[in-house]
Design an enzyme around this catalytic site. Structure first.
Site, mmCIF file in Angstrom:
data_model
loop_
_atom_site.group_PDB
_atom_site.id
_atom_site.type_symbol
_atom_site.label_atom_id
_atom_site.label_comp_id
_atom_site.label_asym_id
_atom_site.label_seq_id
_atom_site.Cartn_x
_atom_site.Cartn_y
_atom_site.Cartn_z
ATOM 1 N NE ARG A 519 -3.089 -1.784 3.369
ATOM 2 C CZ ARG A 519 -4.404 -1.921 3.252
ATOM 3 N NH1 ARG A 519 -5.140 -0.945 2.758
ATOM 4 N NH2 ARG A 519 -4.983 -3.027 3.630
ATOM 5 C CB SER A 583 6.869 -6.416 6.766
ATOM 6 O OG SER A 583 5.963 -5.353 6.795
ATOM 7 C CG ASP A 637 5.145 -6.239 9.617
ATOM 8 O OD1 ASP A 637 6.138 -6.470 10.332
ATOM 9 O OD2 ASP A 637 4.571 -7.137 8.952
#
Ligand code: BG6
Ligand code: BG6
Ligand code: GLC
Ligand code: GLC
Length: 896
Positions: A519, A583, A637
């Site tokens: 995203r 992440s 993350d």
């Protein structure tokens, strides 16, 4: 005169059609959930799902109790293509003390006979599977269980009704230390008969008994059987048609003789249809008719003997003898004389005629009910013509000279669109019971194999405590200077030193790379009284070839997506501060510097490991030369998640991801972090616990399936804990198990399909769907079918169990790890009791129906002194990344 006298017993075809229609309605009622409790015809599921297919094999013992003769058998079925069955058997008496005694004695007697049989056959040293033919109505919820609904015929044993006869038999067996048998199947004699005949004729799908009692079973479509879960295939239904009419539906057909028989029976008001038909009652019916006729002066000159007045003096065998072709008349005379009568020639002819009417009525009624079953079978199969075989047994059918041909003829007349073969069961129902037992035996051994596989995923409490303790040790190694370099749990400092305090504000861009979705986000944070966070985001795909291409390609793609997003939002000119959720394990020297240690999960882009991801992103922006961005922070993350949740709950000091990958971060005391200068305050540590076990410390609980999944992954030998706990791998573990089970013939008919060979077909979301309690098995099957797996209902049950075992273990392991973290925090603070919030994100945690619950339960059990609140991160880690960026920006501007 006889015809006139017995006018009521002579049934026209119209009446028979009517009976047939009534019986059809009764069958429907018995099968329906709502009508079943009050239905007279019970339509009992038998849990026998198929006719023998020739693959049955082995040595079995069988008991055959409830017909006119009790029998113990040994049946050898060999699967040599020739389908040979060898049987040895022995009859035992069933005296009245047994048939009218108490339950314990009955079953002890049965077992005594079995023991005697084994003794004579010299087979006591061996263990045998046993099939129990028990010819009474039993309510079954599985093959090896049956609760006696009620005694019928000439049995009335105390304390058995409404109890499970298999349990009683097993109980009695326990007392016989010299007999070692495993009761695997309980079958009605009709079922045994159908299976006996089915072994020789695969078309056989009905079993009928016309003996001491009468009854029929047939193969019904599962979708019509409300009482049993599942819609697929067929199951044999024991109709217990003997009870037809018990609700009054046959009153118009019953005569005074039928009523008298019923009143004098062991079970008045019950088995009314049976009492018009079967061998136990036929002779008595004839006697009552003769008695009445004699009383009326229509026979024997009105003379009546004592014998003729005595119940039971005329037996069905007499009726059969009197109706015999040629000798019949002579027999009649002899029989009547034995009853102390002196019949004339005319009397004998008349008596013979009475017999014919009574036995013909019996055959007619059976034919009507059987015709109803055949019609149902034909309609179930949507055929205009049905070709089928009916297995037949019972002394009346076998020994009465006219009975079979009358029955056959009437059936054929009632259902002209059915081609019926009547096949006599020569060897009784013991052989069929052995067939059922053979199938059960195979299922038992299959079940054992499946259970063994699933057991390897079972973790005991000791296992879990050990995992927790080892995790705790590894956390320490990662923090300590001397051990850090070789630690498998890397404990990476993040340079995030506090949770949000609500003063953060501004407009930020965020990237969120490494979970299921990539995203780009715009985050607007307001502080003060109107404190709020508004987010705008867009999901972009990262094609596999980019995830596993070169580093330049990957970062160019990311920048391309950012450009699209800025364009889309209309903010291309603005030089916004950016927080980068990345992440993967990064070694950080400051908040805006992060060297990728190594790729995990599904990424493998070249020339990235060992490089600073912020630099790579900056260079890619430069290469594009279209816009500029101020990259302020790089964030894992877990850290983003902790911050997202920390914005709502200041007590949130742990971030957990249970998604594609698995990881945790938490706020650690600076004094414990030997790898960073300073001892004041706290810093967030990204544990990268996915690497736990890479030194082999949890190998004892890893299964061969885990090893296979590891070997087939992008990073063999790495992230062992993650590979047992996260979404990217659970499906793969399931797939490996399914392949193994299929190889052993335990699933999918032993056929390994193309799709089963496809890596990654089993995504976490499918696992979640299959395990959902709200989904019926049929839907689980549909999901499997979408995956190209053509499963039967039984397959679906097994697949669901496999998924359950794998996900449960994952949740427990994750819980054990988390327990180590909260315990550590409690010990850090020297507290008796710790109250703490864990921010959680990840598709596995969010979508799986049981994962979060099991995880939480495990933490509770393993860390009883910690009161842990789980807070779901609704907004993803982009918000947290923006918050970190806001703080970093403020500190940067303040020159700190
Ligand atoms: C036998 C079967 O052949 O027939 C029994 O083996 C069954 O299982 C019996 O109960 C039924 O007939 P009858 O006349 O003995 O009741
Ligand atoms: C998202 C977060 O909600 O969850 C990501 O925004 C994170 O940062 C992801 O990586 C983890 O879950 P999954 O299942 O998408 O890997
Ligand atoms: C009785 C029993 C039934 C059995 C039949 C034939 O009707 O209730 O279970 O099949 O007799 O033996
Ligand atoms: C992998 C990554 C880790 C990340 C986790 C969850 O374990 O190595 O950095 O936090 O997946 O996405």
């Amino acid at each position: 005169q006889v015809d006139r006298f017995l006018y009521h017993m002579r049934l026209s075809d119209d009446v028979l059609h009517d009976v047939m229609t009534r019986f059809q309605a009764e069958m429907v009622r018995g099968l329906e959930r709502d009508a079943h409790p009050t239905a007279a015809v019970k339509m009992l599921p038998t849990f026998v799902r198929s006719i023998p297919d020739g693959s049955e094999k082995g040595e079995f013992l069988a008991l055959d109790l409830g017909g006119s003769r009790f029998r113990v058998l040994k049946v050898n079925v060999s699967e040599d293509g020739k389908q040979t069955v060898q049987m040895e058997s022995q009859f035992y008496p069933t005296p009245k003390e047994i048939t009218h005694g108490n339950g314990t004695e009955l079953f002890e007697y049965v077992v005594d006979c079995l023991a005697d049989f084994m003794e004579t056959k010299n087979i006591k040293h061996k263990k045998f599977p046993l099939g129990f033919t028990f010819s009474f109505p039993c309510i079954q919820t599985k093959l090896e269980e049956g609760v006696l609904h009620s005694w019928t015929k000439n049995f009335k044993v105390r304390g058995v009704q409404e109890t499970d006869v298999v349990t009683s038999l097993r109980h009695a067996l326990k007392k016989h230390k010299d007999v070692d048998v495993d009761v695997l199947a309980l079958v009605n004699d009709t079922v045994g008969t159908m299976m006996t005949c089915g072994y020789d004729d695969q078309r056989c799908e009905v079993g009928v008994i016309i003996g001491t009692g009468t009854n029929a079973c047939y193969m019904e479509e599962m979708r019509h059987i409300d009482l049993v879960e599942g819609d697929e295939g067929r199951m044999c239904i024991n109709t217990e048609w003997g009870a037809f009419g018990d609700d009054g539906s046959l009153e118009d057909l019953r005569t005074e003789f039928d009523r008298e028989i019923d009143l004098g029976s062991d079970n008045p008001g019950k088995q009314l249809f049976e009492k018009m038909i079967s061998g136990l009652y036929l002779g008595e019916l004839v006697r009552l008719v003769l008695l009445k006729m004699a009383k009326k002066g229509l026979l024997f000159n009105g003379k009546i003997s004592t014998a003729l007045r005595t119940k039971g003096k005329v037996e069905t065998k007499h009726v059969a003898a009197m109706e015999k072709h040629k000798e019949g008349l002579k027999n009649t005379k002899e029989i009547l004389m034995e009853l102390g009568l002196t019949p004339s020639e005319e009397d004998c002819i008349a008596v013979q005629h009475v017999c014919t009417i009574v036995s013909f009525r019996s055959a007619n009624l059976c034919a009507a009910a059987l015709a109803a079953i055949l019609t149902r079978l034909r309609e179930n199969k949507k055929l205009t013509r049905l070709r089928t075989t009916v297995g037949m047994d019972g002394t009346l059918y076998k020994t009465h000279p006219q009975y079979p041909k009358r029955l056959h003829k009437v059936v054929r007349r009632l259902v002209p669109n059915c081609d019926v073969r009547f096949l006599l069961s020569e060897s009784g129902s013991g052989k069929g019971a052995a067939m059922v037992t053979a199938v059960a035996c195979r299922l038992v051994s299959q079940r054992k194999q499946i259970d063994e596989v699933l057991a390897s995923f079972h973790l005991s409490e000791e296992n879990l405590i050990e995992v927790k303790n080892k995790m705790k040790d590894e956390l320490e190694y990662g923090l300590k200077k001397e051990t850090h370099a070789i630690a498998t749990v890397k404990m990476l400092p993040t340079y995030v030193c506090g949770t949000p305090d609500g003063t953060e504000k501004g407009k930020f861009l965020a990237l969120d790379l490494g979970g299921t979705n990539f995203r780009v986000l715009l985050v607007k944070i307001r502080s003060g009284r109107r404190k709020s966070v508004r987010m705008y985001n867009k999901i972009f795909a990262i094609p596999l070839e980019i995830m596993q291409g070169t580093g330049e390609e990957l970062f160019d793609h990311i920048v391309q997506c950012i450009a699209d997003f800025l364009e889309y939002m209309g903010i291309k000119g603005a030089r916004l501060p950016l927080g980068f959720t990345f992440s993967f394990p990064c070694r950080q020297a400051s908040i805006d510097k992060g060297t990728l240690v190594e790729w995990t999960k599904g990424f493998k882009a070249t020339e990235c490991e060992g490089e600073d991801v912020v630099d790579m992103l900056r260079e890619a922006i430069k290469r594009r030369n279209e816009f500029d961005l101020d990259i302020v922070a790089v964030v894992n993350d877990t850290v983003g998640t902790m911050m997202t949740c920390g914005y709502e709950d200041p007590n949130c000091e742990i971030g957990l991801i249970a998604g594609t990958g698995s990881n945790v971060c938490y706020m650690e005391e600076m004094k414990n972090i030997e790898t960073v200068e300073g001892t004041e305050g706290k810093m967030c540590i990204n544990t990268e616990w996915g690497g736990f076990g890479d030194n082999g410390c949890i190998d004892s609980i890893r299964t061969k399936y885990d090893k296979e999944v590891d070997e087939g992954s992008l990073n063999p030998g790495k992230q062992r804990y993650e590979k047992m706990t996260s979404g990217m791998y659970l499906g793969e573990i399931v797939r490996q198990i399914l392949i193994d089970l299929t190889k052993h013939g335990l699933l999918f008919r032993g056929q390994i399909s193309e799709s089963l060979r496809t890596r990654g077909i089993f995504e976490t979301k499918f696992l979640s769907q299959i395990e959902s309690d709200r989904l019926a098995l049929l839907q689980a099957r549909r999901i499997l079918q979408q995956l190209g797996l053509d499963s039967t209902c039984d397959d679906s049950i097994i697949v669901k169990e496999v998924c359950g075992a794998v996900s449960k273990r994952a949740a427990q392991l994750c819980g054990a790890g988390l327990a180590a973290i909260v315990e550590k925090k409690r010990e850090n603070r020297n507290l008796e009791h710790l109250k703490i919030t864990v921010g959680v994100d990840g598709t596995l945690y969010k979508l799986h129906p049981h994962f979060s619950r099991i995880l939480q339960e495990t933490v509770k059990e393993l860390a009883p002194h910690c009161d842990v609140t789980f807070m779901l991160s609704e907004d993803g880690s982009g918000k947290g990344a923006a918050l970190i960026t806001a703080v970093a920006k403020r500190l940067h501007n303040a020159g700190e």
